[in-house]
Design a protein around this motif. Structure first.
Motif, PDB file in Angstrom:
ATOM      1  N   GLY A   1       0.784  -1.235   0.000  1.00 40.41           N
ATOM      2  CA  GLY A   1       0.000   0.000   0.000  1.00 40.41           C
ATOM      3  C   GLY A   1       0.807   1.271   0.000  1.00 40.41           C
ATOM      4  O   GLY A   1       0.239   2.364  -0.002  1.00 40.41           O
ATOM      5  N   ILE A   2       2.137   1.168  -0.025  1.00 40.37           N
ATOM      6  CA  ILE A   2       2.953   2.382  -0.022  1.00 40.37           C
ATOM      7  C   ILE A   2       3.008   2.964  -1.430  1.00 40.37           C
ATOM      8  O   ILE A   2       3.300   2.265  -2.396  1.00 40.37           O
ATOM      9  N   ARG A   3       2.716   4.266  -1.504  1.00 42.50           N
ATOM     10  CA  ARG A   3       2.755   4.950  -2.812  1.00 42.50           C
ATOM     11  C   ARG A   3       3.660   6.165  -2.744  1.00 42.50           C
ATOM     12  O   ARG A   3       3.769   6.802  -1.695  1.00 42.50           O
ATOM     13  N   VAL A   4       4.297   6.456  -3.868  1.00 44.58           N
ATOM     14  CA  VAL A   4       4.948   7.753  -4.055  1.00 44.58           C
ATOM     15  C   VAL A   4       3.976   8.615  -4.837  1.00 44.58           C
ATOM     16  O   VAL A   4       3.476   8.210  -5.892  1.00 44.58           O
ATOM     17  N   LEU A   5       3.692   9.805  -4.307  1.00 44.18           N
ATOM     18  CA  LEU A   5       2.727  10.717  -4.933  1.00 44.18           C
ATOM     19  C   LEU A   5       3.415  12.008  -5.327  1.00 44.18           C
ATOM     20  O   LEU A   5       4.273  12.518  -4.598  1.00 44.18           O
ATOM     21  N   GLN A   6       3.040  12.525  -6.492  1.00 40.72           N
ATOM     22  CA  GLN A   6       3.550  13.818  -6.931  1.00 40.72           C
ATOM     23  C   GLN A   6       2.380  14.785  -7.072  1.00 40.72           C
ATOM     24  O   GLN A   6       1.409  14.490  -7.780  1.00 40.72           O
ATOM     25  N   PHE A   7       2.469  15.906  -6.393  1.00 42.69           N
ATOM     26  CA  PHE A   7       1.395  16.893  -6.428  1.00 42.69           C
ATOM     27  C   PHE A   7       1.486  17.703  -7.712  1.00 42.69           C
ATOM     28  O   PHE A   7       2.523  18.297  -8.022  1.00 42.69           O
ATOM     29  N   ARG A   8       0.369  17.747  -8.439  1.00 48.43           N
ATOM     30  CA  ARG A   8       0.334  18.451  -9.735  1.00 48.43           C
ATOM     31  C   ARG A   8       0.041  19.926  -9.464  1.00 48.43           C
ATOM     32  O   ARG A   8      -1.066  20.423  -9.601  1.00 48.43           O
ATOM     33  N   GLU A   9       1.097  20.599  -9.107  1.00 51.34           N
ATOM     34  CA  GLU A   9       1.008  21.964  -8.613  1.00 51.34           C
ATOM     35  C   GLU A   9       0.483  22.948  -9.650  1.00 51.34           C
ATOM     36  O   GLU A   9      -0.392  23.782  -9.360  1.00 51.34           O
ATOM     37  N   ASP A  10       0.988  22.875 -10.868  1.00 51.49           N
ATOM     38  CA  ASP A  10       0.588  23.832 -11.903  1.00 51.49           C
ATOM     39  C   ASP A  10      -0.901  23.715 -12.204  1.00 51.49           C
ATOM     40  O   ASP A  10      -1.601  24.733 -12.332  1.00 51.49           O
ATOM     41  N   GLU A  11      -1.401  22.498 -12.342  1.00 49.51           N
ATOM     42  CA  GLU A  11      -2.835  22.300 -12.625  1.00 49.51           C
ATOM     43  C   GLU A  11      -3.683  22.813 -11.469  1.00 49.51           C
ATOM     44  O   GLU A  11      -4.707  23.480 -11.681  1.00 49.51           O
ATOM     45  N   PHE A  12      -3.245  22.523 -10.250  1.00 47.96           N
ATOM     46  CA  PHE A  12      -3.985  22.977  -9.068  1.00 47.96           C
ATOM     47  C   PHE A  12      -4.047  24.502  -9.023  1.00 47.96           C
ATOM     48  O   PHE A  12      -5.123  25.082  -8.802  1.00 47.96           O
ATOM     49  N   ASN A  13      -2.918  25.162  -9.252  1.00 43.02           N
ATOM     50  CA  ASN A  13      -2.885  26.623  -9.177  1.00 43.02           C
ATOM     51  C   ASN A  13      -3.817  27.267 -10.195  1.00 43.02           C
ATOM     52  O   ASN A  13      -4.482  28.274  -9.898  1.00 43.02           O
ATOM     53  N   LYS A  14      -3.889  26.720 -11.395  1.00 43.74           N
ATOM     54  CA  LYS A  14      -4.789  27.268 -12.420  1.00 43.74           C
ATOM     55  C   LYS A  14      -6.244  27.169 -11.969  1.00 43.74           C
ATOM     56  O   LYS A  14      -7.022  28.127 -12.111  1.00 43.74           O
ATOM     57  N   ILE A  15      -6.593  26.031 -11.421  1.00 48.62           N
ATOM     58  CA  ILE A  15      -7.992  25.807 -11.019  1.00 48.62           C
ATOM     59  C   ILE A  15      -8.356  26.687  -9.826  1.00 48.62           C
ATOM     60  O   ILE A  15      -9.377  27.379  -9.826  1.00 48.62           O
ATOM     61  N   ILE A  16      -7.511  26.690  -8.786  1.00 50.51           N
ATOM     62  CA  ILE A  16      -7.856  27.376  -7.545  1.00 50.51           C
ATOM     63  C   ILE A  16      -7.833  28.890  -7.725  1.00 50.51           C
ATOM     64  O   ILE A  16      -8.670  29.607  -7.150  1.00 50.51           O
ATOM     65  N   ARG A  17      -6.919  29.398  -8.532  1.00 49.45           N
ATOM     66  CA  ARG A  17      -6.860  30.852  -8.712  1.00 49.45           C
ATOM     67  C   ARG A  17      -8.057  31.353  -9.518  1.00 49.45           C
ATOM     68  O   ARG A  17      -8.589  32.437  -9.236  1.00 49.45           O
ATOM     69  N   LYS A  18      -8.488  30.559 -10.462  1.00 53.03           N
ATOM     70  CA  LYS A  18      -9.695  30.914 -11.206  1.00 53.03           C
ATOM     71  C   LYS A  18     -10.910  30.871 -10.286  1.00 53.03           C
ATOM     72  O   LYS A  18     -11.788  31.750 -10.336  1.00 53.03           O
ATOM     73  N   PHE A  19     -10.946  29.867  -9.420  1.00 49.61           N
ATOM     74  CA  PHE A  19     -12.058  29.725  -8.477  1.00 49.61           C
ATOM     75  C   PHE A  19     -12.068  30.881  -7.473  1.00 49.61           C
ATOM     76  O   PHE A  19     -13.125  31.454  -7.175  1.00 49.61           O
ATOM     77  N   ASN A  20     -10.894  31.252  -6.975  1.00 54.85           N
ATOM     78  CA  ASN A  20     -10.813  32.304  -5.953  1.00 54.85           C
ATOM     79  C   ASN A  20     -11.150  33.691  -6.484  1.00 54.85           C
ATOM     80  O   ASN A  20     -11.569  34.568  -5.723  1.00 54.85           O
ATOM     81  N   GLN A  21     -10.986  33.892  -7.784  1.00 45.47           N
ATOM     82  CA  GLN A  21     -11.284  35.199  -8.377  1.00 45.47           C
ATOM     83  C   GLN A  21     -12.755  35.568  -8.213  1.00 45.47           C
ATOM     84  O   GLN A  21     -13.105  36.751  -8.154  1.00 45.47           O
ATOM     85  N   LYS A  22     -13.624  34.578  -8.121  1.00 42.63           N
ATOM     86  CA  LYS A  22     -15.071  34.814  -8.035  1.00 42.63           C
ATOM     87  C   LYS A  22     -15.574  34.878  -6.588  1.00 42.63           C
ATOM     88  O   LYS A  22     -16.769  35.060  -6.365  1.00 42.63           O
ATOM     89  N   GLN A  23     -14.654  34.692  -5.645  1.00 41.50           N
ATOM     90  CA  GLN A  23     -15.088  34.589  -4.251  1.00 41.50           C
ATOM     91  C   GLN A  23     -15.219  35.958  -3.589  1.00 41.50           C
ATOM     92  O   GLN A  23     -14.423  36.859  -3.842  1.00 41.50           O
ATOM     93  N   PRO A  24     -16.227  36.114  -2.727  1.00 36.34           N
ATOM     94  CA  PRO A  24     -16.394  37.378  -1.990  1.00 36.34           C
ATOM     95  C   PRO A  24     -15.353  37.504  -0.887  1.00 36.34           C
ATOM     96  O   PRO A  24     -14.744  36.523  -0.463  1.00 36.34           O
ATOM     97  N   VAL A  25     -15.150  38.719  -0.428  1.00 41.21           N
ATOM     98  CA  VAL A  25     -14.227  38.980   0.681  1.00 41.21           C
ATOM     99  C   VAL A  25     -15.024  38.974   1.985  1.00 41.21           C
ATOM    100  O   VAL A  25     -16.024  39.679   2.108  1.00 41.21           O
ATOM    101  N   THR A  26     -14.564  38.189   2.932  1.00 38.46           N
ATOM    102  CA  THR A  26     -15.233  38.113   4.236  1.00 38.46           C
ATOM    103  C   THR A  26     -14.537  39.046   5.216  1.00 38.46           C
ATOM    104  O   THR A  26     -13.314  39.042   5.335  1.00 38.46           O
ATOM    105  N   HIS A  27     -15.340  39.838   5.922  1.00 41.14           N
ATOM    106  CA  HIS A  27     -14.808  40.763   6.920  1.00 41.14           C
ATOM    107  C   HIS A  27     -15.212  40.273   8.307  1.00 41.14           C
ATOM    108  O   HIS A  27     -16.392  40.004   8.558  1.00 41.14           O
TER     109      HIS A  27
END
Length: 861
Positions: A742-768
């Motif tokens: 069950g041991i796995r080596v995992l590589q985080f797909r950083e570039d793909e994640f950043n594209k998705i999350i930054r696009k998602f965060n652009q639409k988010q409201p600011v909480t005060h």
């Protein structure tokens, strides 16, 4: 005139002063000798952080005691205050600076020890007249520095109950004496619930048992029974504003943990007698040991002599024996252990009610002293036999317990012999003074011998740590005043957010949110029954939990003088933070920004049900992220380790991926050589059983920290690599067999994640954050959407949408969520502590009743 009044005052009250000052000075002197270092175990790893939070917020921001994001992922702080912080002694903290908190805590504990002596003397002295009151002074000193106080003084929030215990019995006694005491029992009951409801329950339960024995020994009186229960009930309802919210918070935490009831004994009851030895304490005894019942040799003998003393009736002896035996069996008989500890087996610090046994045993000894002018022949022979029997028992036990040693057993036997001589020559003129001197000497030696067995943290380590971390968090508050979480790649304590004024993830609290612990476990973060940290985190888990900033140590800090260096309890290996932007560097620490962090409140397209799986942290992080953004993603490339490149002194067993040492006396290891798939951070998904006891793991010459993996699989960061970089993973066998399934080596797909999350965060409201208990945000929904968050769900959170109350739901089995319809939204979130408010109303009603039905002047009760 004034001088005469002063002389008269001290002549009448000097024993009261001594009862307070002697235990205070004896206790404090030990720590002054040790350089005022008092921080150890939970006091240094938990309580000091709560006390720092108390000091910093009591006057400036009291709403933080209702709810704070410093409490784990965000939680009520009312129950925590009720358990840890409600002692009036804590007000002394306001007089000290943050760096001087260890000294303030030493002062508070010392004063509490003195107050235990004072209240005990107040109670015991009423049984004596004239010069014999020195026996009461000795008894108060024996209790103030009893085995429980010496061993568990670091749990300073429990000590208030020891102060109030004698006063509770005094209040019960006055019911039978029919003296004016209308507020007395009610007030003591209220204070026991207020200062620490946990040990307060123990004292009040004992008070009930004591009341029953007193009823049996006196004549039954409906009037006395009525007054006892009505006053106890009034005292309890007075504390409803503390008890009600604490009860519901416990329901979300400890009561949800498993408790297996059995009718067996945890240990042979006779083993508890080993704790009558001087210095019968060490670090192991804190975790899982025997009850701390040391009460000095003379009071041990006197307690037993009570049962053959002719002054007391057979009925009194029988009821006292039953109560003493019940307390003694409660140390080890499982159903009684659960009864005393609110239905839970103690995690560390066993037999937390053992102070009650010590007090009652001393109380019985006091009764003997108060009614004996000279011991008869029977008592003297019984004393001789008891000393011989106890001495033989202790000598035979010398090799059976880790905390027993020859020196301490011999010292105990010597004090038993001194006690025997006191009983044999009890009518000698100076016996009261000798009696007191022997007790004082024995408790002092016990304190020294016991506390020398544990280690303490350096005060300057605490001061350096909090000074440097608070410097970074203070800067962060000015740099970014928004609502976000901050974490560190090192810890002094799991409760660092409390003492360093930031919103974190880590938390160590006896009153914990079970849903939050379950969630961090699914995500693969470090956790146990009542704590969790951000250890074993990934950039994905950081972003999911809104960790916008990480504080990391600067390598060259080791060049500073030792007393200036920030000392960590633990450090997390996080090369995956290398791409995060450096915001600010300080002398020893650096702030890095995670630009891909989710806000704590965000809008999702749908409210999808999420399935979490045990021992699959990468999958669970993926599933949570996919649910938030509304699209399925796989952000980890993976490779199972199945074909080792090299076996040293190792061979495969019949089962796949299981290996066995060839020669048990030689080193053995298994090596895997792989190449990185893409540029990014790499992780080893490791089953929880592969700790250092089984294997040490070295990746590209760096040894991983797998000391404690908890009960579920974890993701260990093994580096940040460019594409096609060789990665060498070596498993050194520390046992004869190892299972690498069950041991796995995992590589985080950083570039793909950043594209998705930054696009998602652009639409988010600011909480005060408008206050510790209120948040505001505005949002225009283009269609029906869902307001989600990583704020733990609570019915106390009310969400108002354009002034109308929304129905809230749970998101990801843990977090606060609510549906939003298409159109503009002015959203206000308010944390309303409903149980606290209901409890406050009950308390106010109780105060009103108390004064309405107060008897007219001159009447009793």
């Amino acid at each position: 005139m004034i001088i005469n009044k002063v002389k008269t005052y001290f002549k009448n009250k000097y024993l009261y002063w001594l009862s307070f000052l002697l235990p205070t000075c004896i206790f404090a002197s030990y720590f002054l000798y040790r350089g005022q270092e008092i921080l150890t175990v939970d006091l240094g790893q938990q309580y000091i952080d709560f006390l720092s939070f108390y000091k910093n917020n009591l006057l400036s921001n009291p709403l933080n005691f209702i709810f704070t994001f410093s409490n784990g992922l965000g939680s009520s702080f009312i129950g925590t205050s009720a358990y840890y912080l409600n002692s009036p002694f804590n007000l002394l903290l306001l007089l000290f600076s943050n760096s001087s908190l260890p000294i303030a805590i030493l002062l508070i504990i010392s004063l509490k020890v003195g107050a235990i002596g004072l209240s005990s003397f107040f109670y015991f002295q009423k049984f004596f007249k004239g010069d014999n009151k020195i026996f009461a002074l000795a008894a108060s000193l024996a209790f103030a520095l009893s085995g429980f106080v010496v061993s568990y003084n670091l749990n300073l929030m429990w000590l208030d109950s020891l102060i109030l215990l004698p006063l509770l019995l005094d209040a019960i006694d006055k019911l039978f004496e029919q003296k004016k005491h209308y507020f007395y029992l009610t007030t003591i009951t209220f204070l026991l619930w207020l200062t620490n409801f946990y040990t307060g329950f123990m004292v009040l339960f004992f008070g009930l048992l004591y009341f029953i024995t007193a009823l049996i020994n006196h004549s039954f009186s409906n009037k006395i029974i009525f007054h006892y229960f009505t006053k106890s009930l009034l005292g309890t309802t007075l504390g409803a504003f503390v008890l009600l919210p604490a009860f519901f918070e416990i329901l979300n935490g400890k009561i949800n943990s498993d408790t297996t009831l059995s009718l067996g004994f945890q240990f042979a009851p006779s083993q508890a007698l080993d704790k009558l030895v001087i210095g019968a304490f060490n670090f192991t005894e804190m975790e899982k040991g025997l009850p701390n019942i040391f009460l000095t040799s003379i009071f041990t003998l006197l307690c037993l002599l009570y049962f053959i003393n002719q002054h007391f009736s057979l009925k009194e002896k029988f009821t006292s024996a039953i109560l003493l035996l019940f307390l003694f069996l409660s140390f080890s008989f499982n159903p009684l252990v659960l009864l005393w500890h609110l239905g839970q087996y103690p995690v560390w610090y066993p037999a937390r009610f053992s102070f009650i046994f010590s007090f009652y045993a001393i109380y019985l000894g006091v009764q003997v002293l108060a009614h004996t002018h000279k011991f008869n022949l029977t008592s003297k022979i019984a004393s001789l036999l008891l000393v011989i029997s106890l001495s033989i028992f202790l000598l035979l036990s010398i090799h059976q317990k880790e905390f027993l040693n020859q020196t301490n057993i011999i010292l105990t036997i010597l004090f038993l012999l001194c006690s025997l001589l006191i009983i044999l020559f009890f009518n000698y003129k100076w016996i009261p003074v000798i009696f007191f001197g022997i007790v004082g000497l024995e408790v002092s030696i016990n304190l020294l011998a016991s506390l020398d067995n544990i280690s303490y943290q350096k005060n300057f380590d605490y001061a350096n740590f909090t000074s440097n971390v608070s410097q970074t968090t203070t800067y962060l508050h000015k740099y970014d005043s928004g609502l976000y979480r901050t974490e560190k790649t090192f810890t002094r304590s799991d409760d660092d957010p409390f003492s360093n004024n930031y919103y974190g993830v880590s938390n160590f609290n006896s009153i914990s949110d079970r849903a939050a612990i379950n969630l961090v476990d699914y995500l693969g973060l470090e956790n146990n029954d009542n704590s969790f940290t951000n250890n074993f985190a990934t950039p994905l888990s950081d972003s999911l939990l809104g960790i916008k900033y990480n504080i990391v140590p600067i390598k060259n800090r080791r060049n500073l003088p030792e007393k200036e260096q920030v000392v960590f309890t633990s450090a997390f290996y996080r090369p995956d933070l290398v791409t995060n932007t450096v915001v600010k560097s300080f002398k020893q620490l650096q702030i890095r920004k995670n630009s891909s962090a989710l806000p704590l409140i965000f809008i999702s397209n749908t409210h999808q049900k999420i399935t979490f799986y045990n021992n699959m942290p990468a999958t669970n992080q993926n599933n949570l992220f996919s649910s938030i953004v509304g699209q399925k993603h796989n952000l980890f490339n993976s490779l199972y380790l199945t074909n080792p490149s090299k076996l040293k002194n190792t061979k495969r067993s019949k089962n796949i991926n299981e290996y066995k040492k060839i020669d048990k006396n030689k080193t053995a290891n298994i090596t895997f050589n792989i190449s990185s798939f893409e540029k990014g951070a790499y992780y080893l998904e490791l089953p929880s059983n592969l700790t250092t006891n089984v294997t040490s793991i070295i990746v590209n010459n760096h040894q991983l920290n797998n000391d404690d993996l908890g009960i579920s699989s974890k993701l260990l960061n093994i580096g940040y690599y460019s594409k096609n970089t060789p990665i060498k993973i070596v498993f050194n066998l520390n046992t004869e067999n190892i299972n690498l399934n069950g041991i796995r080596v995992l590589q985080f797909r950083e570039d793909e994640f950043n594209k998705i999350i930054r696009k998602f965060n652009q639409k988010q409201p600011v909480t005060h954050q408008t206050s510790p208990i209120s948040l505001k945000l505005n949002y225009t929904a283009q269609k029906n959407e869902t307001l989600n968050s990583t704020i733990p769900y609570s019915k106390n959170w009310l969400i108002f949408d354009n002034g109308k109350l929304l129905k809230t739901h749970k998101f990801a089995q843990t977090f606060l969520s609510a549906p939003l319809k298409q159109g503009p939204h002015q959203l206000t979130l308010v944390y309303v502590p409903v149980a606290f408010l209901i409890g406050l109303i009950i308390s106010i009603i109780s105060v009103t009743i108390l004064f309405i039905f107060k008897p007219k002047k001159g009447l009793t009760y």
